[in-house]
Design a protein around this motif. Structure first.
Motif, PDB file in Angstrom:
ATOM      1  N   GLU A 167       0.837  -1.199   0.000  1.00 30.81           N
ATOM      2  CA  GLU A 167       0.000   0.000   0.000  1.00 30.81           C
ATOM      3  C   GLU A 167       0.874   1.250   0.000  1.00 30.81           C
ATOM      4  O   GLU A 167       0.440   2.304  -0.435  1.00 30.81           O
ATOM      5  CB  GLU A 167      -0.948  -0.014   1.196  1.00 30.81           C
ATOM      6  CG  GLU A 167      -1.991  -1.113   1.070  1.00 30.81           C
ATOM      7  CD  GLU A 167      -3.027  -1.086   2.166  1.00 30.81           C
ATOM      8  OE1 GLU A 167      -2.800  -0.465   3.238  1.00 30.81           O
ATOM      9  OE2 GLU A 167      -4.093  -1.701   1.950  1.00 30.81           O
ATOM     10  N   ARG A 168       2.093   1.124   0.505  1.00 28.97           N
ATOM     11  CA  ARG A 168       3.101   2.190   0.407  1.00 28.97           C
ATOM     12  C   ARG A 168       4.465   1.528   0.570  1.00 28.97           C
ATOM     13  O   ARG A 168       4.565   0.444   1.135  1.00 28.97           O
ATOM     14  CB  ARG A 168       2.880   3.288   1.439  1.00 28.97           C
ATOM     15  CG  ARG A 168       3.172   2.901   2.852  1.00 28.97           C
ATOM     16  CD  ARG A 168       3.065   4.093   3.819  1.00 28.97           C
ATOM     17  NE  ARG A 168       3.439   3.683   5.137  1.00 28.97           N
ATOM     18  CZ  ARG A 168       2.704   3.004   5.981  1.00 28.97           C
ATOM     19  NH1 ARG A 168       1.471   2.661   5.656  1.00 28.97           N
ATOM     20  NH2 ARG A 168       3.158   2.651   7.166  1.00 28.97           N
ATOM     21  N   ARG A 171       9.025  -0.518   9.369  1.00 28.97           N
ATOM     22  CA  ARG A 171       9.869   0.674   9.291  1.00 28.97           C
ATOM     23  C   ARG A 171      11.287   0.209   9.006  1.00 28.97           C
ATOM     24  O   ARG A 171      11.782  -0.745   9.610  1.00 28.97           O
ATOM     25  CB  ARG A 171       9.813   1.431  10.619  1.00 28.97           C
ATOM     26  CG  ARG A 171      10.636   2.698  10.656  1.00 28.97           C
ATOM     27  CD  ARG A 171      10.427   3.451  11.974  1.00 28.97           C
ATOM     28  NE  ARG A 171      10.504   2.626  13.159  1.00 28.97           N
ATOM     29  CZ  ARG A 171      11.636   2.263  13.766  1.00 28.97           C
ATOM     30  NH1 ARG A 171      12.801   2.658  13.287  1.00 28.97           N
ATOM     31  NH2 ARG A 171      11.607   1.514  14.848  1.00 28.97           N
ATOM     32  N   GLN A 189      14.622  -4.161   9.491  1.00 32.74           N
ATOM     33  CA  GLN A 189      13.256  -3.653   9.544  1.00 32.74           C
ATOM     34  C   GLN A 189      12.642  -3.914  10.914  1.00 32.74           C
ATOM     35  O   GLN A 189      12.846  -4.981  11.494  1.00 32.74           O
ATOM     36  CB  GLN A 189      12.387  -4.358   8.506  1.00 32.74           C
ATOM     37  CG  GLN A 189      12.908  -4.292   7.103  1.00 32.74           C
ATOM     38  CD  GLN A 189      12.149  -5.224   6.177  1.00 32.74           C
ATOM     39  OE1 GLN A 189      10.971  -5.475   6.358  1.00 32.74           O
ATOM     40  NE2 GLN A 189      12.841  -5.736   5.174  1.00 32.74           N
ATOM     41  N   ASP A 205       5.598  -4.671  12.652  1.00 30.40           N
ATOM     42  CA  ASP A 205       4.428  -4.850  13.511  1.00 30.40           C
ATOM     43  C   ASP A 205       3.313  -5.465  12.678  1.00 30.40           C
ATOM     44  O   ASP A 205       3.103  -5.078  11.519  1.00 30.40           O
ATOM     45  CB  ASP A 205       3.960  -3.500  14.076  1.00 30.40           C
ATOM     46  CG  ASP A 205       4.950  -2.929  15.071  1.00 30.40           C
ATOM     47  OD1 ASP A 205       5.083  -3.512  16.162  1.00 30.40           O
ATOM     48  OD2 ASP A 205       5.601  -1.923  14.741  1.00 30.40           O
ATOM     49  N   GLU A 265       3.010  -3.670   9.048  1.00 29.01           N
ATOM     50  CA  GLU A 265       3.490  -2.285   9.091  1.00 29.01           C
ATOM     51  C   GLU A 265       4.971  -2.375   9.430  1.00 29.01           C
ATOM     52  O   GLU A 265       5.336  -2.926  10.473  1.00 29.01           O
ATOM     53  CB  GLU A 265       2.769  -1.478  10.174  1.00 29.01           C
ATOM     54  CG  GLU A 265       1.338  -1.146   9.856  1.00 29.01           C
ATOM     55  CD  GLU A 265       1.206   0.022   8.902  1.00 29.01           C
ATOM     56  OE1 GLU A 265       2.209   0.675   8.566  1.00 29.01           O
ATOM     57  OE2 GLU A 265       0.061   0.291   8.482  1.00 29.01           O
ATOM     58  N   VAL A 289      -0.665  -5.985  12.133  1.00 30.52           N
ATOM     59  CA  VAL A 289      -1.945  -5.374  12.465  1.00 30.52           C
ATOM     60  C   VAL A 289      -2.873  -6.502  12.894  1.00 30.52           C
ATOM     61  O   VAL A 289      -3.177  -7.401  12.106  1.00 30.52           O
ATOM     62  CB  VAL A 289      -2.525  -4.608  11.254  1.00 30.52           C
ATOM     63  CG1 VAL A 289      -3.911  -4.079  11.570  1.00 30.52           C
ATOM     64  CG2 VAL A 289      -1.580  -3.492  10.836  1.00 30.52           C
ATOM     65  N   SER A 299       9.191   3.605   5.492  1.00 32.74           N
ATOM     66  CA  SER A 299       8.326   2.518   5.941  1.00 32.74           C
ATOM     67  C   SER A 299       7.589   1.893   4.766  1.00 32.74           C
ATOM     68  O   SER A 299       7.652   2.380   3.641  1.00 32.74           O
ATOM     69  CB  SER A 299       7.314   3.045   6.963  1.00 32.74           C
ATOM     70  OG  SER A 299       6.434   3.974   6.353  1.00 32.74           O
ATOM     71  N   TYR A 300       6.884   0.805   5.076  1.00 31.31           N
ATOM     72  CA  TYR A 300       5.975   0.217   4.108  1.00 31.31           C
ATOM     73  C   TYR A 300       4.820  -0.438   4.827  1.00 31.31           C
ATOM     74  O   TYR A 300       4.880  -0.716   6.031  1.00 31.31           O
ATOM     75  CB  TYR A 300       6.675  -0.775   3.165  1.00 31.31           C
ATOM     76  CG  TYR A 300       7.201  -2.044   3.785  1.00 31.31           C
ATOM     77  CD1 TYR A 300       6.377  -3.147   4.012  1.00 31.31           C
ATOM     78  CD2 TYR A 300       8.549  -2.173   4.093  1.00 31.31           C
ATOM     79  CE1 TYR A 300       6.876  -4.326   4.543  1.00 31.31           C
ATOM     80  CE2 TYR A 300       9.057  -3.345   4.624  1.00 31.31           C
ATOM     81  CZ  TYR A 300       8.209  -4.417   4.854  1.00 31.31           C
ATOM     82  OH  TYR A 300       8.703  -5.588   5.383  1.00 31.31           O
ATOM     83  N   ARG A 301       3.757  -0.628   4.090  1.00 29.26           N
ATOM     84  CA  ARG A 301       2.589  -1.377   4.563  1.00 29.26           C
ATOM     85  C   ARG A 301       2.304  -2.409   3.483  1.00 29.26           C
ATOM     86  O   ARG A 301       2.105  -2.060   2.319  1.00 29.26           O
ATOM     87  CB  ARG A 301       1.399  -0.462   4.762  1.00 29.26           C
ATOM     88  CG  ARG A 301       0.142  -1.181   5.248  1.00 29.26           C
ATOM     89  CD  ARG A 301      -0.989  -0.164   5.436  1.00 29.26           C
ATOM     90  NE  ARG A 301      -2.255  -0.771   5.732  1.00 29.26           N
ATOM     91  CZ  ARG A 301      -2.785  -0.898   6.950  1.00 29.26           C
ATOM     92  NH1 ARG A 301      -2.128  -0.430   8.000  1.00 29.26           N
ATOM     93  NH2 ARG A 301      -3.951  -1.458   7.126  1.00 29.26           N
ATOM     94  N   ILE A 340      -1.619  -8.034   7.694  1.00 26.62           N
ATOM     95  CA  ILE A 340      -1.144  -6.715   7.306  1.00 26.62           C
ATOM     96  C   ILE A 340       0.099  -6.432   8.128  1.00 26.62           C
ATOM     97  O   ILE A 340       0.104  -6.575   9.349  1.00 26.62           O
ATOM     98  CB  ILE A 340      -2.206  -5.624   7.523  1.00 26.62           C
ATOM     99  CG1 ILE A 340      -3.432  -5.910   6.655  1.00 26.62           C
ATOM    100  CG2 ILE A 340      -1.621  -4.243   7.206  1.00 26.62           C
ATOM    101  CD1 ILE A 340      -4.600  -4.967   6.901  1.00 26.62           C
ATOM    102  N   THR A 382       7.005  -5.448  18.484  1.00 29.78           N
ATOM    103  CA  THR A 382       7.745  -5.163  17.255  1.00 29.78           C
ATOM    104  C   THR A 382       8.832  -6.203  17.050  1.00 29.78           C
ATOM    105  O   THR A 382       9.693  -6.392  17.900  1.00 29.78           O
ATOM    106  CB  THR A 382       8.369  -3.754  17.326  1.00 29.78           C
ATOM    107  OG1 THR A 382       7.325  -2.805  17.519  1.00 29.78           O
ATOM    108  CG2 THR A 382       9.138  -3.431  16.065  1.00 29.78           C
TER     109      THR A 382
END
Length: 154
Positions: free
Chosen positions: A42-43, A78, A90, A93, A76, A95, A51-53, A74, A104
């Motif tokens: 998603e990013r 960093r 990295q 986390d 998350e 979701v 970061s990324y999701r 999902i 984390t």
């Protein structure tokens, strides 16, 4: 209780090709999801502090229900550190409403030139959440490494 999981693989591909697959979102989406899953970002911002999701979707969620929804996980993440040609660190986390997936996880992906166009990749996952069974995590890491080899070996 915090747990550390490890995995490694020798890949018949030059270090530069393996490195590129670790930081390119299209490549990652192709090889990172373990067998039985697909992934999409998603990013994605690959720099220290970026970061990324990522959404990982199960092909058949009846065997392993998702952590975020019935059929997905999902992530998350960093980027803590990126050393070109050496390692990606990295902070990850999951979701989830389930507290066994909280905390984390720190993942370090290190690569080493092993000569003759071979690259060794080592993964260290620290502080693995209790909700992730050790055997399932080992299988997932091994599957991702096999996918990486398939993606980079020619």
């Amino acid at each position: 209780m915090p747990r550390t999981d490890r995995a490694s693989k020798l890949i018949a591909a030059p270090l530069e090709r393996v490195w590129a697959a670790l930081i390119d979102p299209d490549a990652l989406a192709a090889w990172l999801p373990p067998s039985g899953m697909t992934g999409r970002f998603e990013r994605f911002d690959p720099r220290p502090g970026g970061s990324y999701r990522m959404v990982l979707t199960y092909a058949d969620p009846s065997d392993a229900p998702g952590k975020a929804t019935a059929d997905s996980d999902i992530v998350e993440a960093r980027f803590v550190d990126i050393v070109p040609g050496e390692r990606v660190v990295q902070a990850i986390d999951f979701v989830s409403d389930d507290p066994t997936y909280s905390g984390t996880m720190l993942m370090t992906w290190s690569i080493t030139d092993n000569g003759d166009d071979h690259t060794r990749i080592d993964i260290i996952a620290e502080n693995v959440p209790d909700g992730i069974p050790a055997e399932a995590h080992a299988e997932g890491l091994a599957s991702s490494l096999t996918n990486l080899a398939t993606h980079t070996e020619r």
